[in-house]
Design an enzyme around this catalytic site. Sequence first.
Site, short mmCIF file in Angstrom:
data_model
loop_
_atom_site.label_atom_id
_atom_site.label_comp_id
_atom_site.label_asym_id
_atom_site.label_seq_id
_atom_site.Cartn_x
_atom_site.Cartn_y
_atom_site.Cartn_z
N ARG A 171 0.81 -1.21 0.00
CA ARG A 171 0.00 0.00 0.00
C ARG A 171 0.85 1.26 0.00
O ARG A 171 0.29 2.36 -0.04
CB ARG A 171 -0.86 0.01 1.25
CG ARG A 171 -2.33 -0.08 0.81
CD ARG A 171 -3.21 -0.44 1.73
NE ARG A 171 -4.43 -0.09 2.17
CZ ARG A 171 -5.37 -0.98 2.46
NH1 ARG A 171 -5.20 -2.24 2.21
NH2 ARG A 171 -6.49 -0.61 2.95
N ARG A 194 -18.86 -2.64 9.83
CA ARG A 194 -17.41 -2.54 9.95
C ARG A 194 -17.05 -1.21 10.57
O ARG A 194 -17.54 -0.17 10.10
CB ARG A 194 -16.78 -2.67 8.54
CG ARG A 194 -15.65 -3.67 8.50
CD ARG A 194 -15.12 -3.79 7.11
NE ARG A 194 -14.00 -2.88 6.88
CZ ARG A 194 -13.15 -3.00 5.88
NH1 ARG A 194 -13.27 -3.99 5.02
NH2 ARG A 194 -12.17 -2.16 5.74
N ARG A 243 -9.70 7.19 4.30
CA ARG A 243 -9.09 6.03 3.62
C ARG A 243 -8.92 6.31 2.12
O ARG A 243 -7.96 5.87 1.50
CB ARG A 243 -9.92 4.77 3.87
CG ARG A 243 -9.70 4.25 5.30
CD ARG A 243 -10.75 3.25 5.72
NE ARG A 243 -10.78 2.11 4.84
CZ ARG A 243 -11.90 1.51 4.44
NH1 ARG A 243 -13.07 1.95 4.83
NH2 ARG A 243 -11.84 0.49 3.65
P1 AMP Z 1 -8.74 -3.10 4.01
O1 AMP Z 1 -9.66 -4.17 4.51
O2 AMP Z 1 -7.77 -3.60 2.99
O3 AMP Z 1 -9.46 -1.86 3.59
O4 AMP Z 1 -7.83 -2.68 5.26
C1 AMP Z 1 -8.41 -2.14 6.44
C2 AMP Z 1 -7.35 -1.36 7.22
O5 AMP Z 1 -6.27 -2.22 7.58
C3 AMP Z 1 -6.69 -0.21 6.46
O6 AMP Z 1 -7.46 0.97 6.50
C4 AMP Z 1 -5.38 -0.08 7.21
O7 AMP Z 1 -5.54 0.57 8.45
C5 AMP Z 1 -5.04 -1.53 7.51
N1 AMP Z 1 -4.21 -2.13 6.41
C6 AMP Z 1 -4.56 -3.15 5.57
N2 AMP Z 1 -3.57 -3.41 4.71
C7 AMP Z 1 -2.58 -2.54 4.98
C8 AMP Z 1 -1.30 -2.27 4.44
N3 AMP Z 1 -0.83 -2.97 3.39
N4 AMP Z 1 -0.56 -1.28 4.99
C9 AMP Z 1 -0.98 -0.57 6.04
N5 AMP Z 1 -2.19 -0.75 6.59
C10 AMP Z 1 -2.99 -1.72 6.09
#
Ligand code: AMP
Length: 186
Positions: free
Chosen positions: A88, A133, A144
């Site tokens: 990311r 969520r 985000r």
């Molecule tokens: P997601 O389900 O992929 O939207 O991830 C939810 C949250 O997890 C994100 O908003 C971040 O806080 C954290 N997160 C997930 N993947 C990453 C990553 N590769 N780097 C940093 N934070 C992450």
Amino acid sequence: MRIILMGPPGVGKGTQAKNIVKKYGIVHLSTGDILRAEVGGNTELGIKAKTFMDAGSLVPDELLLDMMEGRLQQDDCKKGYLLDGFPRTIPQAEGLEKIVEKIGPKIDFVVSLTADEDELVKRLVLRGQESGRSDDTEEVIKERQQVYWKLTAPLLDFYQQRNLLHEVDGLGTIPEITDRILNVLE
Ligand code: AMP
């Protein structure tokens, strides 16, 4: 097959990831899901990650890289994997390159799902109402999205330079989008 699936929050990465891993019999590695499980289990990593996640900001790169270095060396990843939500940031992408150099075959494809930002915010607000969520409230969603455009979108150039990037239109029905992705992979 080793795939990175990218795209802004709400574009439908998770749903598409599930369809693709089923088709190729590879492992689905969603860092969001892994982190949510750590938070749920109240582990040391989960406790560290929770504050960042609840604020809609990114968990620090070192934590992600340590976690993924361990995960990618597990046996189930030998047959291939799809990375959903990782890398990311540029440091994560550079770290991933080093891990992959050390442990095995290179990434084959980076698929980026594209969509209009307003449409995505609308979808995420709806998802938040349905799923509960904790990071799907409007304020956190906007944060985000901003994090994505600022820190993650530069990866598009990074992978373009490595000739790995394939952009796929992320608007349409779920099967339409799956077909577009499969066309790229085949
Ligand atoms: P997601 O389900 O992929 O939207 O991830 C939810 C949250 O997890 C994100 O908003 C971040 O806080 C954290 N997160 C997930 N993947 C990453 C990553 N590769 N780097 C940093 N934070 C992450």
